[in-house]
Write an enzyme that holds these catalytic residues in place. Structure first.
Site, mmCIF file in Angstrom:
data_model
loop_
_atom_site.group_PDB
_atom_site.id
_atom_site.type_symbol
_atom_site.label_atom_id
_atom_site.label_comp_id
_atom_site.label_asym_id
_atom_site.label_seq_id
_atom_site.Cartn_x
_atom_site.Cartn_y
_atom_site.Cartn_z
ATOM 1 N N HIS A 241 19.235 0.945 50.123
ATOM 2 C CA HIS A 241 20.530 1.105 50.771
ATOM 3 C C HIS A 241 21.276 2.213 50.040
ATOM 4 C CE1 HIS A 241 24.576 0.240 52.175
ATOM 5 N NE2 HIS A 241 24.149 -0.735 52.943
ATOM 6 N N HIS B 135 28.682 -5.236 43.844
ATOM 7 C CA HIS B 135 28.932 -4.150 42.907
ATOM 8 C C HIS B 135 30.349 -4.176 42.363
ATOM 9 C CE1 HIS B 135 30.546 -2.431 46.625
ATOM 10 N NE2 HIS B 135 31.096 -1.452 45.947
ATOM 11 N N GLU C 62 38.931 0.283 46.471
ATOM 12 C CA GLU C 62 38.527 0.312 47.871
ATOM 13 C C GLU C 62 39.454 -0.539 48.735
ATOM 14 O OE1 GLU C 62 34.533 -1.113 47.942
ATOM 15 O OE2 GLU C 62 33.803 0.360 46.486
ATOM 16 N N TYR D 62 32.365 -6.810 60.679
ATOM 17 C CA TYR D 62 31.786 -6.081 59.559
ATOM 18 C C TYR D 62 30.604 -6.873 59.008
ATOM 19 C CZ TYR D 62 31.555 -3.702 55.026
ATOM 20 O OH TYR D 62 31.143 -3.013 53.912
ATOM 21 N N HIS E 75 39.683 -4.270 47.193
ATOM 22 C CA HIS E 75 38.864 -4.555 46.020
ATOM 23 C C HIS E 75 39.173 -3.450 45.004
ATOM 24 C CE1 HIS E 75 36.321 -6.350 49.379
ATOM 25 N NE2 HIS E 75 36.814 -7.375 48.698
ATOM 26 N N HIS F 45 32.690 -7.388 43.973
ATOM 27 C CA HIS F 45 32.779 -7.823 45.368
ATOM 28 C C HIS F 45 31.425 -7.602 46.026
ATOM 29 C CE1 HIS F 45 34.086 -3.621 45.052
ATOM 30 N NE2 HIS F 45 33.592 -3.429 46.260
#
Length: 456
Positions: free
Chosen positions: A309, A352, A358, A367, A382, A388
């Site tokens: 990813h 992460h 963010e 989402y 976050h 998160h």
């Protein structure tokens, strides 16, 4: 017989007609040097400041960068207007817009340490304009030193009438979520609806009208360097956001003698002045400092096509530089419909912590990392170096899914990401519909550790 969009030259060649943009009223391109006139011959040719301008107009330059900024960053527009803008200014009186805050704004009784999520701000009964309906959620950096940003939600039910605004502090990135607005600016008219965004440059004067209300959306107020397209690096010349899909309005002007109010945001304060006419009087202009809109549906995402990813930065639409290379003052990131095809890969965003802060908003749909709770019109925050990631349902679903090609459909969320911590306002902490149980979405994640060698 020639096609309506073509002409036949004396040589017999079929030639395209003069370009008017993909949509009437707009010119295509991002950062272009445009020229446009609402009356024939109003725009001087071959020079910027003739002794006398046609129609009795005044020449005036609007500079978006320092005069000596490098040429590839230098932005300015020459305006030819009915009155110079000194006539759009008189004695100023400070006014209060208590829900619009600027950094530094760190309330003593509010903590920004945590993971936060909000339901959509509801519309109330009180009439609200673009100015009175702005609700600041977070601030970061310092408006006085022109670094950082603020994030807002707007609730608009009424048009501004003989009322105008500009921010000397910032450019505004507008992300509608419901309703349609019209931005009547000095340099032309932008109509804006959900799935589109607009950038309103620092110092640009405009009026906001409601085309379809009530209207709600998000605003990123950028105190720092202007938004630009990110470098594509090895991706090359195509995909992501393409310059041709940005639209800048053609010249449009008003010649109205009517008492009007101009509000200015300057160093976090709001000041009002009264004049006797409409200030939207630019008849012609040329330059590269102008408002622009962009259809988010034209954003072409790229991603992993075998395994793993990539970082969410792969979905950056616009970026605003800081003084540290590769570390943005602001990134505007878009998570829209796309295909997921990676093999042997946990496909949602991984868990992460990040040096960037963010703030996310949901325009429509679901989402993928949060199947529940993050709904259209909602926001989450976050902050820097706070962990998160997916909730339990998202983790379990992605860990056990049949990894066939899957399209994430009917989804569009975004992120305002900054290198600075984002501090909650009193409104965000105490009045906005904060989900007090959001932190609990990770509480039921189970320990799965098994020390057996080779066991997954």
């Amino acid at each position: 017989m020639s096609h309506p969009s073509t002409t036949t030259s004396p040589t017999g060649l079929t030639t395209a007609a003069p370009p008017m943009g993909t949509h009437a009223g707009y010119m295509p391109g991002f950062g272009n040097d445009f020229e446009t006139e609402a009356l024939p011959g109003a725009l001087p040719q071959g020079m910027n400041s003739p002794q006398k301008v046609n129609y009795g107009l005044y020449g005036e330059q609007l500079s978006g960068t320092a005069f000596t900024a490098p040429s590839h960053q230098n932005e300015r527009t020459w305006c030819y207007r009915i009155r110079p803008s000194v006539k759009h200014s008189h004695r100023y009186e400070r006014i209060a817009l208590p829900y619009w805050k600027s950094a530094p704004h760190i309330p003593d009784d509010v903590t920004s340490l945590g993971q936060y999520r909000w339901d959509p701000l509801p519309h109330g009964d009180a009439p609200l304009t673009w100015l009175t309906g702005m609700r600041t959620m977070t601030t970061a950096g310092d408006v006085n030193t022109q670094v950082g940003m603020a994030s807002h939600i707007y609730l608009v039910t009424e048009s501004m009438v003989d009322s105008y605004f500009y921010s000397a502090d910032s450019e505004l990135l507008v992300v509608p979520q419901e309703g349609r607005l019209r931005f009547c600016t000095e340099l032309g008219v932008i109509d804006l609806e959900p799935k589109e965004i607009a950038i309103l440059p620092r110092g640009l004067l405009y009026r906001v009208e409601v085309l379809d209300g009530p209207a709600r959306g998000f605003v990123c107020e950028n105190y720092g360097q202007k938004f630009e397209l990110p470098g594509r690096g090895p991706i090359g010349a195509n995909c992501m956001a393409n310059r041709r899909d940005f639209k800048t309005p053609v010249a449009a002007f008003e010649d109205r003698e009517t008492p009007s109010t101009v509000t200015i945001k300057w160093c976090g304060q709001f000041h009002e002045t009264h004049i006797g006419h409409s200030p939207l009087d630019v008849v012609a202009w040329h330059g590269n400092y102008a408002p622009v809109k962009y259809d988010l549906r034209t954003y072409c995402p790229v991603g992993a096509i075998l395994f793993d990813h990539p970082d969410p930065s792969i979905f950056t639409v616009l970026t605003a530089a800081s003084g540290v290379e590769g570390t943005a003052n602001i990134d505007f990131v878009l998570f829209r419909e796309r295909w997921m095809v990676a093999e042997d890969t946990f496909r949602p965003p991984w868990y992460h912590k990040n040096v960037m802060s963010e703030l996310m908003g949901n325009i429509y749909g679901q989402y993928d990392a949060k199947p529940k709770g993050f709904i259209p019109g909602g926001m989450s925050l976050h902050n820097m170096m706070l962990p998160h990631g997916p909730d339990k349902n998202a983790f379990e679903g992605a860990s056990n899914a049949d990894l066939k090609a899957e399209k994430l459909d009917n989804t569009m969320s975004f992120m305002f990401e900054t290198r600075f911590p984002q501090h909650l306002t009193e409104f965000a902490a105490k009045e906005a519909p904060l989900q007090d149980d959001y932190i609990d979405c990770w509480s039921d994640i189970e320990k799965k550790f098994d020390g057996t060698p080779g066991k997954k």
